[in-house]
Design a protein around this motif. Structure first.
Motif, PDB file in Angstrom:
ATOM      1  N   ARG A  41       0.801  -1.230   0.000  1.00 31.08           N
ATOM      2  CA  ARG A  41       0.000   0.000   0.000  1.00 31.08           C
ATOM      3  C   ARG A  41       0.831   1.275   0.000  1.00 31.08           C
ATOM      4  O   ARG A  41       0.294   2.353  -0.058  1.00 31.08           O
ATOM      5  CB  ARG A  41      -0.920   0.029   1.235  1.00 31.08           C
ATOM      6  N   TRP A  42       2.149   1.160   0.067  1.00 33.31           N
ATOM      7  CA  TRP A  42       2.971   2.366   0.093  1.00 33.31           C
ATOM      8  C   TRP A  42       2.948   3.034  -1.264  1.00 33.31           C
ATOM      9  O   TRP A  42       2.959   2.396  -2.301  1.00 33.31           O
ATOM     10  CB  TRP A  42       4.414   2.041   0.457  1.00 33.31           C
ATOM     11  N   ARG A  43       2.883   4.328  -1.253  1.00 30.36           N
ATOM     12  CA  ARG A  43       2.975   5.119  -2.476  1.00 30.36           C
ATOM     13  C   ARG A  43       3.661   6.425  -2.132  1.00 30.36           C
ATOM     14  O   ARG A  43       3.606   6.866  -0.984  1.00 30.36           O
ATOM     15  CB  ARG A  43       1.599   5.370  -3.073  1.00 30.36           C
TER      16      ARG A  43
ATOM     17  N   ILE B  67       2.240  11.211   7.899  1.00 25.32           N
ATOM     18  CA  ILE B  67       1.109  12.131   8.043  1.00 25.32           C
ATOM     19  C   ILE B  67      -0.005  11.754   7.079  1.00 25.32           C
ATOM     20  O   ILE B  67      -1.181  11.736   7.449  1.00 25.32           O
ATOM     21  CB  ILE B  67       1.565  13.590   7.827  1.00 25.32           C
ATOM     22  N   GLU B  68       0.343  11.450   5.841  1.00 22.83           N
ATOM     23  CA  GLU B  68      -0.685  11.133   4.848  1.00 22.83           C
ATOM     24  C   GLU B  68      -1.478   9.890   5.228  1.00 22.83           C
ATOM     25  O   GLU B  68      -2.688   9.848   5.071  1.00 22.83           O
ATOM     26  CB  GLU B  68      -0.053  10.934   3.470  1.00 22.83           C
ATOM     27  N   HIS B  69      -0.807   8.890   5.757  1.00 27.04           N
ATOM     28  CA  HIS B  69      -1.487   7.633   6.041  1.00 27.04           C
ATOM     29  C   HIS B  69      -2.044   7.530   7.456  1.00 27.04           C
ATOM     30  O   HIS B  69      -3.016   6.821   7.681  1.00 27.04           O
ATOM     31  CB  HIS B  69      -0.548   6.454   5.778  1.00 27.04           C
TER      32      HIS B  69
ATOM     33  N   ASP C  34      -1.359  10.693  14.640  1.00 26.80           N
ATOM     34  CA  ASP C  34      -0.971   9.439  15.297  1.00 26.80           C
ATOM     35  C   ASP C  34       0.371   8.938  14.759  1.00 26.80           C
ATOM     36  O   ASP C  34       1.194   8.425  15.509  1.00 26.80           O
ATOM     37  CB  ASP C  34      -2.036   8.361  15.089  1.00 26.80           C
ATOM     38  N   GLY C  35       0.594   9.085  13.460  1.00 29.16           N
ATOM     39  CA  GLY C  35       1.857   8.674  12.872  1.00 29.16           C
ATOM     40  C   GLY C  35       3.027   9.481  13.410  1.00 29.16           C
ATOM     41  O   GLY C  35       4.098   8.934  13.697  1.00 29.16           O
ATOM     42  N   VAL C  36       2.818  10.779  13.561  1.00 27.79           N
ATOM     43  CA  VAL C  36       3.873  11.639  14.102  1.00 27.79           C
ATOM     44  C   VAL C  36       4.152  11.255  15.558  1.00 27.79           C
ATOM     45  O   VAL C  36       5.313  11.173  15.972  1.00 27.79           O
ATOM     46  CB  VAL C  36       3.497  13.133  13.978  1.00 27.79           C
TER      47      VAL C  36
END
Length: 120
Positions: free
Chosen positions: A55-57, A98-100, A104-106
């Motif tokens: 799923r990475w882009r 941040i996009e995905h 929470d990712g940060v």
């Protein structure tokens, strides 16, 4: 793109359009200093860890790169000593986070960077 993703993107675009005032003082990201390669490796691991396989882009929004640079990369205590290429690589992985996963990712990145320090 669903409506739930459009609202944060519009907010980010509006914030970037206004421009951010540079505030003097130490960087504000609550993480230990670190070598660029180590920090980039942690960001990459955290970014890829939360994504389903395949799923990475690449980040699709230049505004998201600017946001990642301003809110995370520029606030890392070691960033002023890194090369432009190192800062760009870190920015890319932070933008993926941040996009995905948003904030929470940060926060996962901040925890991981602090855990690396505690493990050393």
């Amino acid at each position: 793109m669903g409506t739930e993703r459009a609202v944060p993107r519009e907010l980010i675009a509006a914030l970037l359009a206004e421009g951010a005032q540079v505030v003097p003082g130490p960087p504000a990201l609550p993480v230990p200093p670190g070598a660029a390669e180590d920090v980039i490796a942690v960001a990459r691991r955290v970014a890829l860890n939360g994504l389903p396989s395949g799923r990475w882009r690449p980040v699709s929004s230049p505004g998201l790169l600017e946001l990642a640079a301003a809110m995370v990369v520029d606030e890392h205590p070691s960033a002023p000593g890194w090369s432009a290429q190192e800062r760009e690589r870190f920015t890319t992985w932070v933008a993926v986070l941040i996009e995905h996963r948003g904030e929470d990712g940060v926060q996962d990145l901040v925890r991981a960077l602090n855990e690396e320090r505690d493990a050393a």
